[in-house]
Design a protein around this motif. Sequence first.
Motif, PDB file in Angstrom:
ATOM      1  N   ASP A   1      -2.819  44.439  -8.794  1.00 33.63           N
ATOM      2  CA  ASP A   1      -3.932  44.660  -9.506  1.00 33.63           C
ATOM      3  C   ASP A   1      -3.538  44.900 -11.014  1.00 33.63           C
ATOM      4  OD1 ASP A   1      -5.645  44.439  -7.185  1.00 33.63           O
ATOM      5  OD2 ASP A   1      -5.698  46.464  -6.746  1.00 33.63           O
ATOM      6  N   ILE A   2      -2.536  45.862 -11.141  1.00 40.23           N
ATOM      7  CA  ILE A   2      -2.056  46.118 -12.366  1.00 40.23           C
ATOM      8  C   ILE A   2      -1.671  44.782 -13.304  1.00 40.23           C
ATOM      9  CG2 ILE A   2      -0.260  47.037 -13.921  1.00 40.23           C
ATOM     10  CD1 ILE A   2      -0.221  49.418 -11.591  1.00 40.23           C
ATOM     11  N   LEU A   3      -0.979  44.032 -12.416  1.00 40.03           N
ATOM     12  CA  LEU A   3      -0.587  42.576 -13.226  1.00 40.03           C
ATOM     13  C   LEU A   3      -1.928  41.889 -13.670  1.00 40.03           C
ATOM     14  CD1 LEU A   3       2.586  41.425 -11.326  1.00 40.03           C
ATOM     15  CD2 LEU A   3       2.432  42.102 -13.582  1.00 40.03           C
ATOM     16  N   LYS A   4      -2.810  41.683 -12.605  1.00 42.83           N
ATOM     17  CA  LYS A   4      -4.230  41.052 -13.085  1.00 42.83           C
ATOM     18  C   LYS A   4      -4.888  41.526 -14.024  1.00 42.83           C
ATOM     19  CE  LYS A   4      -4.971  39.692  -8.243  1.00 42.83           C
ATOM     20  NZ  LYS A   4      -5.888  39.721  -7.128  1.00 42.83           N
ATOM     21  N   LEU A   5      -4.675  43.064 -14.239  1.00 45.01           N
ATOM     22  CA  LEU A   5      -5.516  43.675 -15.202  1.00 45.01           C
ATOM     23  C   LEU A   5      -4.734  43.642 -16.660  1.00 45.01           C
ATOM     24  CD1 LEU A   5      -6.474  47.285 -13.621  1.00 45.01           C
ATOM     25  CD2 LEU A   5      -8.137  45.304 -14.320  1.00 45.01           C
ATOM     26  N   GLN A   6      -3.476  43.500 -16.548  1.00 43.93           N
ATOM     27  CA  GLN A   6      -2.586  43.300 -17.915  1.00 43.93           C
ATOM     28  C   GLN A   6      -3.015  41.768 -18.364  1.00 43.93           C
ATOM     29  OE1 GLN A   6       1.427  44.324 -16.479  1.00 43.93           O
ATOM     30  NE2 GLN A   6       1.161  46.202 -17.336  1.00 43.93           N
ATOM     31  N   ASN A   7      -3.112  41.017 -17.636  1.00 39.86           N
ATOM     32  CA  ASN A   7      -3.477  39.591 -17.832  1.00 39.86           C
ATOM     33  C   ASN A   7      -4.776  39.447 -18.371  1.00 39.86           C
ATOM     34  OD1 ASN A   7      -0.911  38.658 -17.106  1.00 39.86           O
ATOM     35  ND2 ASN A   7      -1.790  37.841 -14.970  1.00 39.86           N
ATOM     36  N   LYS A   8      -5.849  40.325 -17.824  1.00 39.16           N
ATOM     37  CA  LYS A   8      -7.128  40.266 -18.434  1.00 39.16           C
ATOM     38  C   LYS A   8      -7.162  41.037 -19.703  1.00 39.16           C
ATOM     39  CE  LYS A   8      -9.881  40.333 -14.159  1.00 39.16           C
ATOM     40  NZ  LYS A   8     -10.695  41.013 -13.417  1.00 39.16           N
ATOM     41  N   ILE A   9      -6.341  41.970 -19.740  1.00 40.83           N
ATOM     42  CA  ILE A   9      -6.288  42.837 -21.363  1.00 40.83           C
ATOM     43  C   ILE A   9      -5.586  41.847 -22.196  1.00 40.83           C
ATOM     44  CG2 ILE A   9      -4.781  44.570 -22.505  1.00 40.83           C
ATOM     45  CD1 ILE A   9      -5.253  46.405 -19.956  1.00 40.83           C
ATOM     46  N   GLU A  10      -4.756  41.008 -22.034  1.00 44.43           N
ATOM     47  CA  GLU A  10      -3.919  40.248 -22.907  1.00 44.43           C
ATOM     48  C   GLU A  10      -5.066  39.243 -23.161  1.00 44.43           C
ATOM     49  OE1 GLU A  10      -0.495  38.815 -21.095  1.00 44.43           O
ATOM     50  OE2 GLU A  10       0.585  40.587 -21.205  1.00 44.43           O
ATOM     51  N   ALA A  11      -5.818  38.680 -22.427  1.00 44.97           N
ATOM     52  CA  ALA A  11      -7.000  37.821 -22.615  1.00 44.97           C
ATOM     53  C   ALA A  11      -7.999  38.063 -23.564  1.00 44.97           C
ATOM     54  CB  ALA A  11      -7.317  37.047 -21.234  1.00 44.97           C
ATOM     55  N   LEU A  12      -8.359  39.434 -23.200  1.00 42.40           N
ATOM     56  CA  LEU A  12      -9.413  40.170 -24.181  1.00 42.40           C
ATOM     57  C   LEU A  12      -9.140  40.246 -25.434  1.00 42.40           C
ATOM     58  CD1 LEU A  12     -11.052  42.495 -21.516  1.00 42.40           C
ATOM     59  CD2 LEU A  12     -11.885  40.596 -22.537  1.00 42.40           C
ATOM     60  N   GLU A  13      -7.488  40.739 -25.645  1.00 44.41           N
ATOM     61  CA  GLU A  13      -7.222  40.902 -26.801  1.00 44.41           C
ATOM     62  C   GLU A  13      -6.764  39.667 -27.801  1.00 44.41           C
ATOM     63  OE1 GLU A  13      -3.235  42.612 -25.936  1.00 44.41           O
ATOM     64  OE2 GLU A  13      -4.174  44.721 -25.994  1.00 44.41           O
ATOM     65  N   ASP A  14      -6.745  38.360 -27.024  1.00 47.36           N
ATOM     66  CA  ASP A  14      -6.529  37.124 -27.560  1.00 47.36           C
ATOM     67  C   ASP A  14      -8.156  36.896 -28.153  1.00 47.36           C
ATOM     68  OD1 ASP A  14      -3.887  36.940 -27.417  1.00 47.36           O
ATOM     69  OD2 ASP A  14      -4.108  35.590 -25.393  1.00 47.36           O
ATOM     70  N   SER A  15      -8.890  37.123 -27.285  1.00 50.92           N
ATOM     71  CA  SER A  15     -10.400  36.750 -27.525  1.00 50.92           C
ATOM     72  C   SER A  15     -10.755  37.571 -28.780  1.00 50.92           C
ATOM     73  CB  SER A  15     -11.360  37.282 -26.313  1.00 50.92           C
ATOM     74  OG  SER A  15     -12.632  36.693 -26.579  1.00 50.92           O
ATOM     75  N   VAL A  16     -10.618  38.785 -28.716  1.00 46.46           N
ATOM     76  CA  VAL A  16     -10.893  39.674 -30.009  1.00 46.46           C
ATOM     77  C   VAL A  16     -10.233  39.141 -31.086  1.00 46.46           C
ATOM     78  CG1 VAL A  16     -10.492  42.204 -30.840  1.00 46.46           C
ATOM     79  CG2 VAL A  16     -11.310  41.977 -28.475  1.00 46.46           C
ATOM     80  N   GLN A  17      -8.907  38.903 -31.024  1.00 44.33           N
ATOM     81  CA  GLN A  17      -8.397  38.374 -32.318  1.00 44.33           C
ATOM     82  C   GLN A  17      -9.141  37.075 -32.709  1.00 44.33           C
ATOM     83  OE1 GLN A  17      -6.170  39.730 -33.970  1.00 44.33           O
ATOM     84  NE2 GLN A  17      -5.954  38.281 -35.293  1.00 44.33           N
ATOM     85  N   GLN A  18      -9.355  36.355 -31.840  1.00 47.22           N
ATOM     86  CA  GLN A  18     -10.283  34.638 -32.369  1.00 47.22           C
ATOM     87  C   GLN A  18     -11.594  35.341 -32.772  1.00 47.22           C
ATOM     88  OE1 GLN A  18     -10.352  32.614 -28.531  1.00 47.22           O
ATOM     89  NE2 GLN A  18      -8.316  31.965 -29.039  1.00 47.22           N
ATOM     90  N   GLU A  19     -12.193  36.447 -32.463  1.00 42.75           N
ATOM     91  CA  GLU A  19     -13.544  36.540 -32.944  1.00 42.75           C
ATOM     92  C   GLU A  19     -13.272  37.576 -34.453  1.00 42.75           C
ATOM     93  OE1 GLU A  19     -16.678  36.118 -31.787  1.00 42.75           O
ATOM     94  OE2 GLU A  19     -15.579  34.926 -30.291  1.00 42.75           O
ATOM     95  N   LYS A  20     -12.103  38.215 -34.375  1.00 44.99           N
ATOM     96  CA  LYS A  20     -12.092  38.604 -35.717  1.00 44.99           C
ATOM     97  C   LYS A  20     -11.980  37.545 -36.906  1.00 44.99           C
ATOM     98  CE  LYS A  20     -10.023  43.087 -34.569  1.00 44.99           C
ATOM     99  NZ  LYS A  20      -8.657  43.878 -34.519  1.00 44.99           N
ATOM    100  N   LEU A  21     -10.964  36.499 -36.348  1.00 46.84           N
ATOM    101  CA  LEU A  21     -10.870  35.421 -37.177  1.00 46.84           C
ATOM    102  C   LEU A  21     -12.150  34.556 -37.579  1.00 46.84           C
ATOM    103  CD1 LEU A  21      -7.324  34.121 -35.814  1.00 46.84           C
ATOM    104  CD2 LEU A  21      -7.934  35.234 -38.034  1.00 46.84           C
ATOM    105  N   HIS A  22     -13.146  34.517 -36.577  1.00 51.87           N
ATOM    106  CA  HIS A  22     -14.166  33.650 -36.830  1.00 51.87           C
ATOM    107  C   HIS A  22     -15.158  34.474 -37.712  1.00 51.87           C
ATOM    108  CE1 HIS A  22     -17.716  31.506 -35.597  1.00 51.87           C
ATOM    109  NE2 HIS A  22     -18.204  32.330 -35.319  1.00 51.87           N
ATOM    110  N   ILE A  23     -15.166  35.907 -37.494  1.00 52.24           N
ATOM    111  CA  ILE A  23     -15.792  36.636 -38.517  1.00 52.24           C
ATOM    112  C   ILE A  23     -15.398  36.557 -39.854  1.00 52.24           C
ATOM    113  CG2 ILE A  23     -16.642  39.151 -39.087  1.00 52.24           C
ATOM    114  CD1 ILE A  23     -16.566  39.967 -35.922  1.00 52.24           C
ATOM    115  N   LEU A  24     -14.244  36.694 -39.955  1.00 53.27           N
ATOM    116  CA  LEU A  24     -13.389  36.568 -41.257  1.00 53.27           C
ATOM    117  C   LEU A  24     -13.912  35.131 -42.005  1.00 53.27           C
ATOM    118  CD1 LEU A  24      -9.843  38.134 -41.203  1.00 53.27           C
ATOM    119  CD2 LEU A  24     -12.000  38.981 -42.385  1.00 53.27           C
TER     120      LEU A  24
END
Length: 164
Positions: A34-57
């Motif tokens: 479960d911890i590994l799955k959550l870490q993968n989800k967190i990484e995916a969300l961080e990537d998504s947030v970074q993409q959204e920040k670039l999109h906003i810029l």
Amino acid sequence: MKKNIFLYLFVFVALILLYSLVNGNKIQNENESDILKLQNKIEALEDSVQQEKLHILDIQYFSLENNDDALAYYEHLNLENPTRYIEDKLLETNENKGDNPLIPYEGMDSDFKINKIKVMNHRWIVADFSDGQYWGDLVIKYELKDDMSVDFTLLDHLLYTRSN
């Protein structure tokens, strides 16, 4: 007999300990999974947030607020928010009775009024207008003068046709 009771008790305790050990390992493995799955989800969300920040810029690239060179034109006017001031002046043109004077079309259902405004830099504005049923876009050139008046000049316009 006493010896057999202790033997049975020892075997029973050993079985309980063995069950607890096996069950504990199983729970630990599930938790690690479960911890590994959550870490993968967190990484995916961080990537998504970074993409959204670039999109906003990217979206904010053409805006007066993020253009220091264009804002330098208004330093001597001591305006706290030049974009808001210019938008307010443009929206004041909606207060005229009838169609907005910057819109070169006559409203079909009601009067054409400017709705949305994007101040691109120290010279240009893109605006959206509508009469409630029909809509279009404007490209407007503006000049903010030292006496705080604003002159608007229509550069181009587009009225969308309604498709049924």
